[in-house]
Design a protein around this motif. Structure first.
Motif, PDB file in Angstrom:
ATOM      1  N   ASN A  34      21.001 -29.065  -5.840  1.00 51.33           N
ATOM      2  CA  ASN A  34      21.413 -29.645  -4.561  1.00 51.33           C
ATOM      3  C   ASN A  34      20.370 -30.657  -4.140  1.00 51.33           C
ATOM      4  N   GLN A  35      20.605 -31.301  -3.034  1.00 49.03           N
ATOM      5  CA  GLN A  35      19.703 -32.342  -2.568  1.00 49.03           C
ATOM      6  C   GLN A  35      18.494 -31.785  -1.818  1.00 49.03           C
ATOM      7  N   LYS A  36      18.382 -30.470  -1.748  1.00 51.57           N
ATOM      8  CA  LYS A  36      17.210 -29.816  -1.162  1.00 51.57           C
ATOM      9  C   LYS A  36      16.182 -29.460  -2.231  1.00 51.57           C
ATOM     10  N   GLY A  37      16.481 -29.780  -3.496  1.00 50.46           N
ATOM     11  CA  GLY A  37      15.542 -29.510  -4.576  1.00 50.46           C
ATOM     12  C   GLY A  37      15.731 -28.184  -5.278  1.00 50.46           C
ATOM     13  N   GLN A  38      16.755 -27.433  -4.914  1.00 47.91           N
ATOM     14  CA  GLN A  38      17.025 -26.162  -5.590  1.00 47.91           C
ATOM     15  C   GLN A  38      17.757 -26.424  -6.900  1.00 47.91           C
ATOM     16  N   ILE A  39      17.359 -25.723  -7.953  1.00 49.70           N
ATOM     17  CA  ILE A  39      18.002 -25.881  -9.254  1.00 49.70           C
ATOM     18  C   ILE A  39      18.190 -24.511  -9.890  1.00 49.70           C
TER      19      ILE A  39
END
Length: 137
Positions: free
Chosen positions: A108-113
């Motif tokens: 996501n664009q929050k940096g979670q992968i």
């Protein structure tokens, strides 16, 4: 060879190209080939929702139409609370066109992968070998 951060940057850039006037839910994808080439995709909506094409399928279809068949990684991103997950149609197409052990990064664009393999995304996938090729249905 591109790393996950590079693929996320590429998918994020194409996220802005999404055509999502109805859902306002933009998705970007970056598909890495075994040769190191990257194919991108974004979702493209239609007022008849069934005609919408997802980012994952857009990237895969672009690669296939350009003659590429060997993929090493797929990364998908969106503006979601947690890592985005492909829809069922995309999971089926991914399982048809990619190696079952290929990694798929959900971000996501929050940096979670999060990471999964193709077979983890769609266990028990219906594949070409399941078709009866002797002419009897």
């Amino acid at each position: 060879m591109k790393n996950t951060d590079e693929l996320l940057a590429i998918a994020t850039k194409v996220l802005d190209n999404a055509y999502a006037p109805y859902s306002h839910f933009s998705v970007g994808a970056a598909l890495l080939t075994t040769k190191g080439e990257v194919f991108t995709g974004c979702n493209i909506e239609n007022s008849s929702y069934g005609l919408t094409n997802c980012a994952e399928r857009t990237a895969l279809f672009k690669a296939i139409s350009d003659g590429e068949r060997d993929f090493s990684t797929l990364l998908v991103t969106g503006n979601t609370d947690g890592p985005i997950s492909p829809c069922g149609a995309c999971r089926q197409v991914i399982s048809e066109l990619c190696d079952p052990k290929m990694p798929v990064f959900l971000s996501n664009q929050k940096g979670q992968i999060a990471e999964a393999t193709v077979e983890q995304l769609l266990p028990g996938a219906f594949v070409g070998e399941d078709l009866n090729h002797d002419g009897n249905f």
